[in-house]
Design an enzyme around this catalytic site. Structure first.
Site, PDB file in Angstrom:
ATOM      1  N   TRP A   1      30.359  -3.747  90.297  1.00 49.71           N
ATOM      2  CA  TRP A   1      30.721  -4.769  89.305  1.00 49.71           C
ATOM      3  C   TRP A   1      31.089  -6.111  89.912  1.00 49.71           C
ATOM      4  O   TRP A   1      31.753  -6.913  89.277  1.00 49.71           O
ATOM      5  CB  TRP A   1      31.885  -4.292  88.431  1.00 49.71           C
ATOM      6  CG  TRP A   1      31.503  -3.260  87.448  1.00 49.71           C
ATOM      7  CD1 TRP A   1      30.333  -2.566  87.357  1.00 49.71           C
ATOM      8  CD2 TRP A   1      32.314  -2.779  86.382  1.00 49.71           C
ATOM      9  NE1 TRP A   1      30.370  -1.696  86.320  1.00 49.71           N
ATOM     10  CE2 TRP A   1      31.581  -1.796  85.704  1.00 49.71           C
ATOM     11  CE3 TRP A   1      33.594  -3.091  85.949  1.00 49.71           C
ATOM     12  CZ2 TRP A   1      32.077  -1.123  84.595  1.00 49.71           C
ATOM     13  CZ3 TRP A   1      34.101  -2.418  84.849  1.00 49.71           C
ATOM     14  CH2 TRP A   1      33.347  -1.447  84.182  1.00 49.71           C
ATOM     15  N   HIS A   2      30.630  -6.356  91.115  1.00 50.65           N
ATOM     16  CA  HIS A   2      30.947  -7.626  91.760  1.00 50.65           C
ATOM     17  C   HIS A   2      29.767  -8.582  91.702  1.00 50.65           C
ATOM     18  O   HIS A   2      29.602  -9.430  92.578  1.00 50.65           O
ATOM     19  CB  HIS A   2      31.369  -7.379  93.212  1.00 50.65           C
ATOM     20  CG  HIS A   2      32.610  -6.551  93.346  1.00 50.65           C
ATOM     21  ND1 HIS A   2      33.049  -6.042  94.556  1.00 50.65           N
ATOM     22  CD2 HIS A   2      33.504  -6.131  92.413  1.00 50.65           C
ATOM     23  CE1 HIS A   2      34.161  -5.342  94.355  1.00 50.65           C
ATOM     24  NE2 HIS A   2      34.448  -5.378  93.074  1.00 50.65           N
ATOM     25  N   TYR A   3      28.941  -8.456  90.671  1.00 47.41           N
ATOM     26  CA  TYR A   3      27.778  -9.340  90.557  1.00 47.41           C
ATOM     27  C   TYR A   3      28.227 -10.776  90.314  1.00 47.41           C
ATOM     28  O   TYR A   3      29.280 -11.026  89.720  1.00 47.41           O
ATOM     29  CB  TYR A   3      26.817  -8.836  89.478  1.00 47.41           C
ATOM     30  CG  TYR A   3      27.398  -8.612  88.101  1.00 47.41           C
ATOM     31  CD1 TYR A   3      27.424  -9.639  87.154  1.00 47.41           C
ATOM     32  CD2 TYR A   3      27.905  -7.368  87.723  1.00 47.41           C
ATOM     33  CE1 TYR A   3      27.930  -9.431  85.888  1.00 47.41           C
ATOM     34  CE2 TYR A   3      28.414  -7.157  86.452  1.00 47.41           C
ATOM     35  CZ  TYR A   3      28.427  -8.196  85.543  1.00 47.41           C
ATOM     36  OH  TYR A   3      28.935  -7.984  84.278  1.00 47.41           O
ATOM     37  N   HIS A   4      27.420 -11.707  90.788  1.00 44.53           N
ATOM     38  CA  HIS A   4      27.822 -13.106  90.770  1.00 44.53           C
ATOM     39  C   HIS A   4      26.582 -13.998  90.868  1.00 44.53           C
ATOM     40  O   HIS A   4      25.476 -13.533  91.118  1.00 44.53           O
ATOM     41  CB  HIS A   4      28.778 -13.404  91.931  1.00 44.53           C
ATOM     42  CG  HIS A   4      28.282 -12.944  93.277  1.00 44.53           C
ATOM     43  ND1 HIS A   4      28.347 -11.625  93.681  1.00 44.53           N
ATOM     44  CD2 HIS A   4      27.704 -13.610  94.311  1.00 44.53           C
ATOM     45  CE1 HIS A   4      27.849 -11.499  94.891  1.00 44.53           C
ATOM     46  NE2 HIS A   4      27.428 -12.683  95.292  1.00 44.53           N
TER      47      HIS A   4
END
Length: 570
Positions: free
Chosen positions: A507-510
């Protein structure tokens, strides 16, 4: 030793949810006199600042700006309080398995076949994550061009409300000692700082197990200077283009939960601004819906082009995460992400564990739904060569994961429809760059050494090989990518195969509105006046082991900078 495969799948699904599930035991909602449902809000209103998205960056930003300006904070979801599927530990995982329109999370599946989610709740991702709290490294702060002193002050401001030291149980201690034994040194003890070696990080869960989200930072707000509207979905940003050399943002159109349209405008004055903090998917999506983006894509959706900006939606990144399931002969304490090994080789190694997570279904959910979120259509592969354990024995154990730093591989985002409630089309291209795959392999090799270490011995079956653990994990459907097939499918996968076939998100998409491409170093949208983007969409490289601390810091940091500029020009 005999092991029942359904036993292992249930436990692995439960463990995956440790990382991905919202846990929030904050039963009592703060008395925010300025927060209300958007239904019944004025048809037209005026503010100094309009912030789109009450997430991890939007809440601290709004709280800070309210000290010396009028602020409207528009959040498309509800509050993270008084919802048993969020607040109750007994409902662990229920929010993510809730696919209703009222859910605080909105599921999406990337074109890579990886199941993911975006926040739809005040507090954003801080209401949907495993709670790990760690600052970015000093080099990262320097490379971003941030003022180190103000960044440290901003981190401290956040930490005073939401950061705590987690308990240190036997499983997490064994992983820590294993990391140290295999050379991930030094032992940095408990710290929020990002330092090579092994450490225990912070958490946004207090000692009583209560979650503290970015929404709690609104306690800093001046009630006279802020309005927070819930279930307020912004459909587009409004621009003034006549008689100007470039577009000027001057308002937004949002709809309440009944579909009623409202307009909010900026008050007169060149210092007033619209700030987009709608998240990595939401911010580039909203810019495009408002006419700012690649012109060909906008025209294909019959959207009037305000400014052709080909970089909007480009540079999308998601850090690959691969976990190895470790069945344990002894009970394992329930723990989220607490220990981390910062290897210096391009990966971070973390751990989570516990016993019998499968019991909590939450309000309106079932155990079947709970597991099905990571395996919508798949069933377990059967193999007579796999050992089995009596199904009467309660499953116990944990998993150790590695996250690829960066990453280097990049993807893109495109509009699916003109409806802001619909997910855009997202591609992350996991492991497209071979260096990302090499990093993953090194991470898996580090996990193997930890599992085989003396420090970890009590949590591992003596006769269970690491190859068995890889095969057990690889045969569990954790994503929608093509399964291993052919004559070698029953054999232990190579590390490269394991990385490719078991990749999930942490969940660390950026990215999508990256600094230097879409916004400048002050997060102002290049080519447009009075419009900024402040959130993870502006980041081209993930900060530290978990970005939430830095995103909350950035909201405070930019709020202070904007107010300083405002006061200096008045």
């Amino acid at each position: 030793m005999m092991m029942d495969r359904s036993w292992s799948w249930k436990f692995f699904a439960s463990l995956i949810l440790i990382i991905h599930s919202p846990i929030c035991s904050c039963d009592k909602a703060p008395n925010y006199s300025f927060m209300r449902d958007a239904t019944g809000s004025p048809t037209t209103s005026y503010y100094d600042y309009i912030i789109i998205g009450g997430g991890t960056a939007g809440c601290p930003l709004a709280a800070t700006l309210s000290q010396n300006a009028s602020v409207l904070l528009l959040e498309r979801g509800g509050a993270p309080y008084n919802n048993p599927n969020i607040t109750m530990l007994s409902a662990f995982g229920a929010a993510l398995s809730d696919l209703s329109e009222a859910s605080p999370s909105q599921r999406f599946v990337s074109e890579d076949g990886v199941i993911n989610a975006r926040a739809r709740v005040l507090g954003g991702g801080s209401a949907l994550n495993a709670g790990f709290y760690t600052r970015a490294g000093t080099k990262y702060v320097r490379n971003m061009g941030w003022d180190g002193a103000l960044a440290n002050e901003s981190y401290s401001w956040v930490e005073a409300k939401v950061a705590f030291q987690p308990p240190m149980g036997p499983w997490q201690t064994a992983v820590r000692d294993g990391l140290l034994e295999v050379g991930i040194v030094p032992n940095n003890g408990f710290t929020y700082d990002h330092i090579n070696g092994t450490k225990f990080g912070g958490t946004i869960f207090d000692r009583d197990g209560h979650r503290h989200t970015a929404a709690d930072l609104l306690e800093y707000a001046d009630p006279k200077g802020i309005t927070v509207l819930l279930h307020a979905t912004v459909h587009r940003i409004l621009f003034r283009t006549r008689g100007t050399t470039k577009p000027i943002a001057n308002g937004v159109v949002y709809r309440d939960r009944t579909g009623q349209a409202h307009r909010a405008y900026l008050k007169e004055g060149s210092l007033n601004e619209i700030i987009v903090s709608a998240g990595t998917l939401g911010s580039p999506q909203l810019l495009m819906l408002s006419g700012v983006g690649p012109s060909a894509q906008l025209q294909a959706q019959n959207i009037t082009v305000v400014m052709d900006q080909p970089h909007v939606g480009q540079g999308m990144y998601d850090n690959p995460m691969n976990a190895v399931f470790i069945p344990s002969p002894v009970p394992v304490e329930v723990s989220l992400i607490e220990v981390v090994g910062i290897t210096g080789e391009g990966t971070y190694v973390e751990a989570a564990g516990g016993e019998n997570f499968g019991g909590g279904g939450g309000s309106g959910s079932s155990t079947r739904d709970y597991y099905a979120m990571f395996s919508p259509k798949a069933t377990l592969l059967e193999s007579n060569s796999m050992p089995k354990l009596s199904s009467a024995q309660p499953f116990q154990g944990g998993f150790i994961l590695e996250k690829v730093m960066g990453p280097i591989s990049t993807g893109h985002l495109e509009l699916r429809t003109r409806n802001p409630n619909d997910n855009p089309v997202v591609t992350f291209n996991y492991f497209q760059n071979p260096d990302d795959l090499k990093r993953c392999v090194r991470g898996i090799q580090t996990i193997e050494r930890v599992v085989q270490s003396k420090a970890f011995a009590r949590f591992k079956y003596a006769d269970m090989s690491f190859e068995y653990m890889l095969n057990l994990t690889a045969s569990t459907p954790v994503n929608l990518r093509p399964r291993r097939s052919g004559p070698g499918a029953s054999l232990p996968p190579s590390a490269e195969e394991f990385c490719q076939h078991t990749v999930t998100t942490i969940w660390h998409y950026h990215g999508g509105c990256v600094v230097g491409r879409v916004v400048d170093e002050d997060y102002q949208v290049i080519g447009i006046d009075q419009l900024r983007v402040i959130d993870m969409s502006t980041v081209g490289y993930c900060p530290g082991t978990n970005p939430q601390a830095t995103v909350m810091m950035l909201g405070r940091y930019m709020g202070v900078k904007i107010l300083r500029e405002r006061l200096s020009k008045k």
